[in-house]
Design a protein around this motif. Structure first.
Motif, PDB file in Angstrom:
ATOM      1  N   PRO A 193       0.825  -1.212   0.000  1.00 51.46           N
ATOM      2  CA  PRO A 193       0.000   0.000   0.000  1.00 51.46           C
ATOM      3  C   PRO A 193       0.863   1.268   0.000  1.00 51.46           C
ATOM      4  CG  PRO A 193      -0.824  -1.583   1.601  1.00 51.46           C
ATOM      5  CD  PRO A 193       0.505  -2.108   1.134  1.00 51.46           C
ATOM      6  N   LEU A 194       0.333   2.318  -0.564  1.00 49.84           N
ATOM      7  CA  LEU A 194       1.080   3.577  -0.626  1.00 49.84           C
ATOM      8  C   LEU A 194       1.345   4.098   0.782  1.00 49.84           C
ATOM      9  CD1 LEU A 194      -0.536   5.746  -3.458  1.00 49.84           C
ATOM     10  CD2 LEU A 194       1.513   4.312  -3.567  1.00 49.84           C
ATOM     11  N   ALA A 195       2.573   4.596   0.963  1.00 50.36           N
ATOM     12  CA  ALA A 195       2.933   5.208   2.232  1.00 50.36           C
ATOM     13  C   ALA A 195       3.119   6.712   2.102  1.00 50.36           C
ATOM     14  CB  ALA A 195       4.219   4.565   2.769  1.00 50.36           C
ATOM     15  N   ARG A 196       3.159   7.223   0.864  1.00 50.77           N
ATOM     16  CA  ARG A 196       3.373   8.653   0.646  1.00 50.77           C
ATOM     17  C   ARG A 196       2.748   9.047  -0.696  1.00 50.77           C
ATOM     18  NH1 ARG A 196       8.148   5.808  -0.262  1.00 50.77           N
ATOM     19  NH2 ARG A 196       9.212   6.207  -2.245  1.00 50.77           N
ATOM     20  N   PRO A 197       2.570  10.335  -0.941  1.00 49.72           N
ATOM     21  CA  PRO A 197       1.965  10.768  -2.203  1.00 49.72           C
ATOM     22  C   PRO A 197       2.719  10.215  -3.413  1.00 49.72           C
ATOM     23  CG  PRO A 197       2.050  12.596  -0.680  1.00 49.72           C
ATOM     24  CD  PRO A 197       2.830  11.476  -0.033  1.00 49.72           C
ATOM     25  N   ALA A 198       1.961   9.786  -4.406  1.00 48.49           N
ATOM     26  CA  ALA A 198       2.541   9.145  -5.582  1.00 48.49           C
ATOM     27  C   ALA A 198       1.927   9.738  -6.843  1.00 48.49           C
ATOM     28  CB  ALA A 198       2.309   7.638  -5.539  1.00 48.49           C
ATOM     29  N   ARG A 199       2.513   9.332  -7.961  1.00 43.72           N
ATOM     30  CA  ARG A 199       1.983   9.709  -9.270  1.00 43.72           C
ATOM     31  C   ARG A 199       1.854   8.452 -10.096  1.00 43.72           C
ATOM     32  NH1 ARG A 199       0.337  15.215  -9.567  1.00 43.72           N
ATOM     33  NH2 ARG A 199      -0.433  15.460 -11.683  1.00 43.72           N
ATOM     34  N   VAL A 200       0.709   8.274 -10.724  1.00 41.75           N
ATOM     35  CA  VAL A 200       0.488   7.171 -11.650  1.00 41.75           C
ATOM     36  C   VAL A 200       0.743   7.709 -13.044  1.00 41.75           C
ATOM     37  CG1 VAL A 200      -1.198   5.550 -12.561  1.00 41.75           C
ATOM     38  CG2 VAL A 200      -1.226   6.127 -10.122  1.00 41.75           C
ATOM     39  N   LEU A 201       1.692   7.101 -13.766  1.00 41.94           N
ATOM     40  CA  LEU A 201       2.100   7.609 -15.074  1.00 41.94           C
ATOM     41  C   LEU A 201       1.986   6.512 -16.120  1.00 41.94           C
ATOM     42  CD1 LEU A 201       4.646   8.508 -12.827  1.00 41.94           C
ATOM     43  CD2 LEU A 201       4.676  10.321 -14.530  1.00 41.94           C
ATOM     44  N   ALA A 202       1.634   6.904 -17.353  1.00 40.66           N
ATOM     45  CA  ALA A 202       1.463   5.914 -18.415  1.00 40.66           C
ATOM     46  C   ALA A 202       1.815   6.510 -19.768  1.00 40.66           C
ATOM     47  CB  ALA A 202       0.034   5.394 -18.443  1.00 40.66           C
ATOM     48  N   ALA A 203       2.241   5.617 -20.656  1.00 43.54           N
ATOM     49  CA  ALA A 203       2.398   5.934 -22.078  1.00 43.54           C
ATOM     50  C   ALA A 203       1.853   4.759 -22.859  1.00 43.54           C
ATOM     51  CB  ALA A 203       3.859   6.182 -22.436  1.00 43.54           C
ATOM     52  N   VAL A 204       0.946   5.055 -23.785  1.00 44.58           N
ATOM     53  CA  VAL A 204       0.335   4.002 -24.600  1.00 44.58           C
ATOM     54  C   VAL A 204       0.337   4.442 -26.054  1.00 44.58           C
ATOM     55  CG1 VAL A 204      -1.134   3.292 -22.676  1.00 44.58           C
ATOM     56  CG2 VAL A 204      -2.036   4.876 -24.407  1.00 44.58           C
ATOM     57  N   ARG A 205       0.066   3.489 -26.924  1.00 47.18           N
ATOM     58  CA  ARG A 205      -0.016   3.784 -28.355  1.00 47.18           C
ATOM     59  C   ARG A 205      -1.398   3.397 -28.866  1.00 47.18           C
ATOM     60  NH1 ARG A 205       5.282   4.822 -30.256  1.00 47.18           N
ATOM     61  NH2 ARG A 205       6.825   4.312 -28.652  1.00 47.18           N
ATOM     62  N   VAL A 206      -2.003   4.352 -29.554  1.00 46.70           N
ATOM     63  CA  VAL A 206      -3.300   4.140 -30.185  1.00 46.70           C
ATOM     64  C   VAL A 206      -3.092   4.379 -31.675  1.00 46.70           C
ATOM     65  CG1 VAL A 206      -5.719   4.815 -30.261  1.00 46.70           C
ATOM     66  CG2 VAL A 206      -4.449   5.000 -28.116  1.00 46.70           C
ATOM     67  N   GLY A 207      -3.139   3.309 -32.461  1.00 51.97           N
ATOM     68  CA  GLY A 207      -2.719   3.422 -33.850  1.00 51.97           C
ATOM     69  C   GLY A 207      -1.252   3.820 -33.889  1.00 51.97           C
ATOM     70  N   LYS A 208      -0.942   4.879 -34.616  1.00 54.18           N
ATOM     71  CA  LYS A 208       0.437   5.356 -34.709  1.00 54.18           C
ATOM     72  C   LYS A 208       0.739   6.478 -33.716  1.00 54.18           C
ATOM     73  CE  LYS A 208       0.916   4.204 -39.620  1.00 54.18           C
ATOM     74  NZ  LYS A 208       1.206   4.727 -40.988  1.00 54.18           N
ATOM     75  N   THR A 209      -0.236   6.821 -32.887  1.00 53.37           N
ATOM     76  CA  THR A 209      -0.096   7.958 -31.985  1.00 53.37           C
ATOM     77  C   THR A 209       0.276   7.488 -30.591  1.00 53.37           C
ATOM     78  OG1 THR A 209      -1.786   9.140 -33.249  1.00 53.37           O
ATOM     79  CG2 THR A 209      -1.238  10.006 -31.060  1.00 53.37           C
ATOM     80  N   ARG A 210       1.289   8.120 -30.030  1.00 55.41           N
ATOM     81  CA  ARG A 210       1.734   7.808 -28.671  1.00 55.41           C
ATOM     82  C   ARG A 210       1.175   8.863 -27.720  1.00 55.41           C
ATOM     83  NH1 ARG A 210       6.162   8.560 -25.081  1.00 55.41           N
ATOM     84  NH2 ARG A 210       6.868   6.632 -24.074  1.00 55.41           N
ATOM     85  N   LEU A 211       0.466   8.398 -26.687  1.00 53.55           N
ATOM     86  CA  LEU A 211      -0.161   9.277 -25.718  1.00 53.55           C
ATOM     87  C   LEU A 211       0.444   9.056 -24.347  1.00 53.55           C
ATOM     88  CD1 LEU A 211      -3.900   8.684 -26.692  1.00 53.55           C
ATOM     89  CD2 LEU A 211      -2.420  10.562 -27.467  1.00 53.55           C
ATOM     90  N   ILE A 212       0.645  10.148 -23.603  1.00 52.81           N
ATOM     91  CA  ILE A 212       1.092  10.039 -22.215  1.00 52.81           C
ATOM     92  C   ILE A 212       0.075  10.733 -21.317  1.00 52.81           C
ATOM     93  CG2 ILE A 212       3.518   9.929 -22.849  1.00 52.81           C
ATOM     94  CD1 ILE A 212       3.810  12.802 -21.817  1.00 52.81           C
ATOM     95  N   ASP A 213       0.025  10.292 -20.065  1.00 45.85           N
ATOM     96  CA  ASP A 213      -0.875  10.912 -19.100  1.00 45.85           C
ATOM     97  C   ASP A 213      -0.412  10.522 -17.703  1.00 45.85           C
ATOM     98  OD1 ASP A 213      -2.946  12.375 -18.029  1.00 45.85           O
ATOM     99  OD2 ASP A 213      -4.553  11.204 -18.951  1.00 45.85           O
ATOM    100  N   ASN A 214      -0.949  11.209 -16.713  1.00 47.34           N
ATOM    101  CA  ASN A 214      -0.621  10.885 -15.325  1.00 47.34           C
ATOM    102  C   ASN A 214      -1.684  11.488 -14.421  1.00 47.34           C
ATOM    103  OD1 ASN A 214       0.534  13.548 -13.905  1.00 47.34           O
ATOM    104  ND2 ASN A 214       1.165  13.527 -16.058  1.00 47.34           N
ATOM    105  N   VAL A 215      -1.843  10.888 -13.239  1.00 46.52           N
ATOM    106  CA  VAL A 215      -2.768  11.407 -12.230  1.00 46.52           C
ATOM    107  C   VAL A 215      -2.119  11.215 -10.862  1.00 46.52           C
ATOM    108  CG1 VAL A 215      -4.827  10.920 -13.597  1.00 46.52           C
ATOM    109  CG2 VAL A 215      -3.984   9.216 -11.986  1.00 46.52           C
ATOM    110  N   PRO A 216      -2.520  12.041  -9.880  1.00 44.94           N
ATOM    111  CA  PRO A 216      -1.979  11.868  -8.528  1.00 44.94           C
ATOM    112  C   PRO A 216      -2.682  10.740  -7.787  1.00 44.94           C
ATOM    113  CG  PRO A 216      -3.480  13.724  -8.575  1.00 44.94           C
ATOM    114  CD  PRO A 216      -3.373  13.230 -10.000  1.00 44.94           C
TER     115      PRO A 216
END
Length: 291
Positions: free
Chosen positions: A261-284
């Motif tokens: 389990p989380l013990a301190r503030p974290a960031r969830v980060l991702a990079a995915v590909r949809v077709g030929k496009t690479r997308l990144i995103d993140n949330v706290p």
């Protein structure tokens, strides 16, 4: 029909320095928003934040070649300077700096910034050249603009952390502010690359933020990170054409968190590909929100 307004612009470091020197003489504080153009509401949110905290604001538009690998989209990256200038004028931006490659990297330029710490992993795994290029151009632009405050978007969270680390390590006289990601109605983060998505791809792209939000909520509810991540990765693999990464990192230093389990503030980060496009995103993800 009235002609579109355009933001006052300069194209050389010499012209920029004259404007900055006059502002300094008048006692103004200076905000700076570095961009690669193809501006959208997310960029304008950064400009408005800079205007809120500073007397004068400079926005740079420069498609930086040193952060693109040979196989990436430097040549096709959208360049919309006229439309960008009109958007900046409407927002009240004071000055657009749109230099040439030769103005940023003059003949004989031979210095780069080497970055580690928050630059390790995530984007660097797929793009090992990227953050050295980002840090080098940002340091160069900081030297030309000499801002008091620079504003970056949280959508590129790892980039924000790298710039903050560079500013701290090199004792640069700049305060770096982050601004929350602007999103479409379905949660998709605004990005200049979203224009590459077909209608069907656009629908799938909207699932990325949903998956990340669900992962963050599971972590905040106390689910072990390893189990929550496994579930999110399986779901993402069923939606997207490729998943470069989905990770949970410490929010301040981007260090890997434990499997429990989380013990301190974290960031969830991702990079995915949809077709030929690479997308990144993140949330706290904040364990303090439990209960």
């Amino acid at each position: 029909m009235l002609p579109a307004l355009h933001c006052p612009a300069v194209h050389t470091a010499e012209s920029l320095a004259r404007e900055i020197s006059q502002w300094r003489a008048d006692g103004h504080t200076i905000g700076f928003v570095p961009t690669m153009g193809a501006l959208h509401e997310g960029h304008i949110a950064l400009v408005l934040k800079a205007m809120e905290v500073c007397d004068r604001v400079v926005v740079s538009i420069f498609v930086n070649p040193t952060q693109f690998a040979a196989h990436e989209d430097l040549g096709t990256y959208p360049r919309t300077l006229e439309a960008d200038s009109a958007l900046l004028a409407a927002a009240g931006c004071h000055l657009l700096y749109a230099p040439s490659v030769e103005e940023v990297y003059p003949d004989g330029f031979a210095t780069t910034v080497s970055v580690e710490g928050p630059a390790i992993g995530l984007e660097s795994d797929a793009r090992p050249h990227f953050f050295a290029g980002v840090a080098s151009v940002v340091a160069r632009l900081f030297g030309q603009v000499r801002p008091d405050i620079a504003v970056f978007g949280e959508k590129d969270y790892q980039q924000l952390m790298v710039v903050r680390r560079m500013v701290s390590d090199l004792a640069l006289p700049v305060t770096v502010l982050g601004v929350e990601t602007k999103r479409e109605a379905d949660g998709l983060a605004l990005s200049s690359r979203n224009v590459y998505l077909s209608p069907a791809e656009r629908m799938r792209a909207g699932r990325l933020n949903v998956i990340l939000r669900d992962l963050a909520h599971a972590l905040e509810d106390g689910e072990p990170a390893a189990r929550a991540l496994e579930h999110a990765r399986i779901l993402a693999a069923s939606v997207f054409d490729a998943v470069d990464y989905i990770e949970v990192r410490d929010a301040d230093r981007l260090e890997i968190v434990g499997e429990g389990p989380l013990a301190r503030p974290a960031r969830v980060l991702a990079a995915v590909r949809v077709g030929k496009t690479r997308l990144i995103d993140n949330v706290p993800a904040n364990p303090a929100r439990r209960g």
